[in-house]
Design a protein around this motif. Structure first.
Motif, PDB file in Angstrom:
ATOM      1  N   CYS A 170       0.830  -1.199   0.000  1.00 61.78           N
ATOM      2  CA  CYS A 170       0.000   0.000   0.000  1.00 61.78           C
ATOM      3  C   CYS A 170       0.868   1.255   0.000  1.00 61.78           C
ATOM      4  O   CYS A 170       1.600   1.535   0.961  1.00 61.78           O
ATOM      5  CB  CYS A 170      -0.941  -0.023   1.203  1.00 61.78           C
ATOM      6  SG  CYS A 170      -2.052  -1.461   1.154  1.00 61.78           S
ATOM      7  N   TRP A 214      -7.472   1.835   7.195  1.00 63.40           N
ATOM      8  CA  TRP A 214      -6.756   0.579   6.954  1.00 63.40           C
ATOM      9  C   TRP A 214      -7.247  -0.523   7.889  1.00 63.40           C
ATOM     10  O   TRP A 214      -7.349  -1.696   7.490  1.00 63.40           O
ATOM     11  CB  TRP A 214      -5.256   0.793   7.107  1.00 63.40           C
ATOM     12  CG  TRP A 214      -4.667   1.662   6.041  1.00 63.40           C
ATOM     13  CD1 TRP A 214      -4.054   2.872   6.212  1.00 63.40           C
ATOM     14  CD2 TRP A 214      -4.626   1.390   4.638  1.00 63.40           C
ATOM     15  NE1 TRP A 214      -3.644   3.371   5.004  1.00 63.40           N
ATOM     16  CE2 TRP A 214      -3.976   2.480   4.019  1.00 63.40           C
ATOM     17  CE3 TRP A 214      -5.073   0.332   3.841  1.00 63.40           C
ATOM     18  CZ2 TRP A 214      -3.763   2.539   2.648  1.00 63.40           C
ATOM     19  CZ3 TRP A 214      -4.861   0.393   2.463  1.00 63.40           C
ATOM     20  CH2 TRP A 214      -4.219   1.483   1.885  1.00 63.40           C
ATOM     21  N   ARG A 228      -8.797  -3.908   6.426  1.00 64.15           N
ATOM     22  CA  ARG A 228      -8.250  -5.217   6.813  1.00 64.15           C
ATOM     23  C   ARG A 228      -9.343  -6.104   7.391  1.00 64.15           C
ATOM     24  O   ARG A 228      -9.434  -7.303   7.069  1.00 64.15           O
ATOM     25  CB  ARG A 228      -7.113  -5.019   7.831  1.00 64.15           C
ATOM     26  CG  ARG A 228      -6.495  -6.318   8.380  1.00 64.15           C
ATOM     27  CD  ARG A 228      -5.547  -6.926   7.380  1.00 64.15           C
ATOM     28  NE  ARG A 228      -5.044  -8.219   7.799  1.00 64.15           N
ATOM     29  CZ  ARG A 228      -3.802  -8.436   8.261  1.00 64.15           C
ATOM     30  NH1 ARG A 228      -2.952  -7.439   8.369  1.00 64.15           N
ATOM     31  NH2 ARG A 228      -3.409  -9.640   8.581  1.00 64.15           N
ATOM     32  N   TRP A 236      -0.311  -7.979   3.991  1.00 64.17           N
ATOM     33  CA  TRP A 236      -0.481  -6.530   3.992  1.00 64.17           C
ATOM     34  C   TRP A 236       0.866  -5.859   4.287  1.00 64.17           C
ATOM     35  O   TRP A 236       1.412  -6.006   5.383  1.00 64.17           O
ATOM     36  CB  TRP A 236      -1.520  -6.111   5.028  1.00 64.17           C
ATOM     37  CG  TRP A 236      -2.905  -6.583   4.707  1.00 64.17           C
ATOM     38  CD1 TRP A 236      -3.428  -7.833   4.890  1.00 64.17           C
ATOM     39  CD2 TRP A 236      -3.952  -5.802   4.130  1.00 64.17           C
ATOM     40  NE1 TRP A 236      -4.735  -7.877   4.466  1.00 64.17           N
ATOM     41  CE2 TRP A 236      -5.093  -6.644   4.000  1.00 64.17           C
ATOM     42  CE3 TRP A 236      -4.056  -4.471   3.717  1.00 64.17           C
ATOM     43  CZ2 TRP A 236      -6.308  -6.191   3.470  1.00 64.17           C
ATOM     44  CZ3 TRP A 236      -5.261  -4.025   3.195  1.00 64.17           C
ATOM     45  CH2 TRP A 236      -6.375  -4.875   3.074  1.00 64.17           C
ATOM     46  N   THR A 285       2.857  -2.193   4.259  1.00 59.82           N
ATOM     47  CA  THR A 285       2.735  -0.746   4.190  1.00 59.82           C
ATOM     48  C   THR A 285       4.070  -0.113   3.808  1.00 59.82           C
ATOM     49  O   THR A 285       5.114  -0.452   4.363  1.00 59.82           O
ATOM     50  CB  THR A 285       2.258  -0.129   5.520  1.00 59.82           C
ATOM     51  OG1 THR A 285       2.357   1.309   5.449  1.00 59.82           O
ATOM     52  CG2 THR A 285       3.094  -0.599   6.702  1.00 59.82           C
ATOM     53  N   PHE A 339      -1.275  -3.606   9.535  1.00 55.57           N
ATOM     54  CA  PHE A 339      -0.409  -4.230   8.530  1.00 55.57           C
ATOM     55  C   PHE A 339       0.480  -5.308   9.134  1.00 55.57           C
ATOM     56  O   PHE A 339       0.802  -5.291  10.323  1.00 55.57           O
ATOM     57  CB  PHE A 339       0.459  -3.161   7.857  1.00 55.57           C
ATOM     58  CG  PHE A 339      -0.308  -2.286   6.907  1.00 55.57           C
ATOM     59  CD1 PHE A 339      -0.358  -2.581   5.546  1.00 55.57           C
ATOM     60  CD2 PHE A 339      -0.984  -1.171   7.362  1.00 55.57           C
ATOM     61  CE1 PHE A 339      -1.070  -1.789   4.668  1.00 55.57           C
ATOM     62  CE2 PHE A 339      -1.707  -0.353   6.488  1.00 55.57           C
ATOM     63  CZ  PHE A 339      -1.745  -0.675   5.138  1.00 55.57           C
TER      64      PHE A 339
END
Length: 427
Positions: free
Chosen positions: A170, A181, A185, A197, A199, A227
Motif C-alpha cells: 500500500c 486501513w 483489513r 499486507w 505498508t 499491517f
C-alpha cells in the motif's frame, strides 16, 4: 500489529517487479517467461508495481508514472489484458509463489475516472481546481479521506483484486487514516484472511513535515495496527549515512537493534536496500565484494528481504518511472548463486523465532539468532578488516555461503572479503 500476522513472513523473500521495464515485451507475458528463473532464486512472493492505466493530464514523461492512476479497476494495455494478468497469477501460483500488487489510494491522476465522476471526493484549491498536499507530485490529485463514501469505494477495489492476488503493498499508506486501513483489513479478512499486507512507511522527516503543515501521518508503530510488514524507512537514512560517511556502522546497527523494542514483539520489517524510489545499492557501493557483503547482510537481518529486479545482476541504473527504460540485464555480473544460498538460509527456524541481537565490535557487523539448541551467526566484514574478537570456542567453522572454513583461536577470527554465516549447534 495485526494479531493474525503470520511470522512465517520473516522466512519469505519478496521480488519487486516493474512490469513494463522487466522484459523486452514490457508486459505480463514477458514476466511469465522469467518466472522459472525468479523461482530458482528462492523467491516466495512477487510484488508488482501498479499496472493500471495512467492518466494523461499533467503526465510526467512520455509514458507517465504508474502511480498516477486513471482507473483502479482496469489494466494498462501496455502491460497486457486481464486474461494475461490472470495467467500470470496462475503461473506464479503453479510455481509455489504468491503475487502481490501495489495499491495507490492516496491519490489518482488529475483526469482519473473518479475526478470526472466524483469530483467532490478530492482536495481543491480556493479556485476549485484539483490539489494535492505534496507540491512536487504535480501529476496527481489527493483524495479527501474525510469522506466516508470514499472508504467504501476503495475497499471495493481491494475486494475486486483480492480475487486474483495474495496481498497488497500500500503506497504511502501512512498518509491515509489508520482507521481506514483497520476497517479495510477487517472487511478483507472475511474474504481472504491469508492476504499479506505491506505498508510503505515514510521517513521521519516527511512525517514531521506533513504534521507541521496541518495533516496527519502515521508512524510505523501505528501502522502495525493494520499491517503485517512495514518498510524500514525509519532507519534507512542511517544505512545511507553509513555508506556515504555521515554516520558510522555502529549507529546503523544500534538503530536496527532499537526496532526490537519500539515495535510490537511480532513485528516484521521489510529489508530492502533498493526499490523504485531509492537508488540501486550497486550504485551506492560500486565495489563487487562489498556489494556481496551488503547483500548477505540484507538477507540476514530480521524480517522479510526484498530484491528489486536487477539487483541480482548488480544493475546500477534505476529504471525511469516515467519512460520505457528496460532493465539492462547482465548475467555476467550475476550474484544469483549467492542469493539462492541466502534465501535457503532465510528459511531456517531461527530466522523466524530465534533471539536476535547484534554484537558490538569494531566496524564489523555481527548478527546472531539463538535459542537453546542452535545459533546462526552472521559476520559481515564491511570495512575489510583483518579480523575481530568473537565469543566462540576454539575450532574450525564452516561458512554456509562458501567452501571456506574459518578458525577461531583465543576468541579471535581472521576474516577475508566474503560474508560469513555459521550454524553452531549448542551443547
Amino acid at each position: 500489529m495485526a494479531k493474525q500476522t503470520n511470522l512465517d513472513l520473516r522466512n519469505k523473500t519478496i521480488y519487486q517487479v516493474f512490469v513494463r521495464q522487466h522484459s523486452k515485451t514490457h508486459d505480463f507475458l514477458g514476466l511469465i517467461s522469467d518466472l522459472d528463473r525468479i523461482k530458482k532464486l528462492g523467491v516466495d512472493i512477487i510484488y508488482l508495481l501498479p499496472f493500471h492505466p495512467i492518466g494523461k493530464k499533467d503526465r510526467k514523461g512520455s509514458v507517465g508514472s504508474p502511480y498516477a492512476i486513471y482507473d483502479y479497476f482496469e489494466i494498462d494495455p501496455l502491460n497486457g489484458t486481464l486474461d494475461d494478468f490472470k495467467l500470470l497469477c496462475q503461473e506464479t501460483h503453479q510455481r509455489g509463489m504468491k503475487i502481490m500488487m501495489d495499491i495507490v489510494f492516496n491519490h489518482t491522476s488529475r483526469d482519473s475516472v473518479l475526478t470526472q465522476e466524483k469530483p467532490d471526493w478530492f482536495y481543491k484549491k480556493p479556485d476549485g481546481s484539483f490539489a494535492n498536499r505534496i507540491g512536487d507530485w504535480s501529476d496527481i490529485t489527493d483524495l479527501d479521506m474525510s469522506k466516508k463514501e470514499i472508504w467504501t469505494y476503495l475497499v471495493d477495489v481491494l475486494k475486486y483484486w483480492a480475487q486474483y492476488v495474495d496481498g497488497f503493498r500500500c503506497d504511502v499508506a501512512p498518509l491515509l487514516p489508520i482507521d481506514f486501513w483497520i476497517q479495510a483489513r477487517k472487511e478483507l479478512d472475511l474474504l481472504r484472511p491469508d492476504l499479506i499486507w505491506l505498508t510503505e512507511s515514510v521517513e521521519y522527516g516527511f512525517i514531521k513535515y506533513l504534521r507541521d503543515i496541518g495533516y496527519d501521518a502515521s508512524t510505523d508503530s501505528m501502522m502495525y495496527d493494520a499491517f503485517d510488514i512495514a518498510y524500514d524507512y525509519d532507519i534507512f537514512s542511517f544505512m545511507d549515512g553509513y555508506l556515504n560517511g555521515k554516520n558510522d556502522l555502529s549507529r546503523y546497527l544500534y538503530e536496527l537493534w532499537r526496532q526490537e523494542v519500539v515495535y510490537p514483539k511480532n513485528y516484521v520489517k521489510l529489508r530492502s536496500f533498493e526499490n523504485h524510489d531509492q537508488e540501486r545499492i550497486a550504485k551506492k557501493v560500486n565495489h563487487p565484494e562489498k556489494l556481496k557483503m551488503m547483500t548477505a547482510f540484507q538477507f540476514f537481518l530480521k524480517g522479510t528481504p526484498m530484491i528489486y529486479a536487477g539487483q541480482e545482476h548488480q544493475v546500477m541504473n534505476r529504471p525511469d518511472l516515467f519512460e520505457i527504460d528496460p532493465i539492462p540485464w547482465n548475467p555476467s555480473s550475476s550474484i544469483e548463486p549467492l542469493i539462492q544460498k541466502l534465501t535457503r538460509i532465510k528459511k531456517h527456524r531461527l530466522m523466524k523465532s530465534g533471539v536476535y541481537n547484534y554484537i558490538e565490535t569494531n566496524q564489523i557487523a555481527i548478527i546472531e539468532y539463538k535459542d537453546s539448541s542452535d545459533q546462526l551467526l552472521g559476520i559481515f566484514n564491511l570495512e575489510s578488516l583483518d579480523g575481530c574478537k568473537i565469543d566462540l570456542p576454539n575450532g574450525l567453522y564452516q561458512n554456509l555461503l562458501s567452501s571456506n572454513q574459518y578458525e577461531v583461536k583465543d576468541s579471535y577470527i581472521k576474516l577475508g572479503h566474503e560474508p560469513i554465516i555459521l550454524h553452531i549447534e549448542l551443547k
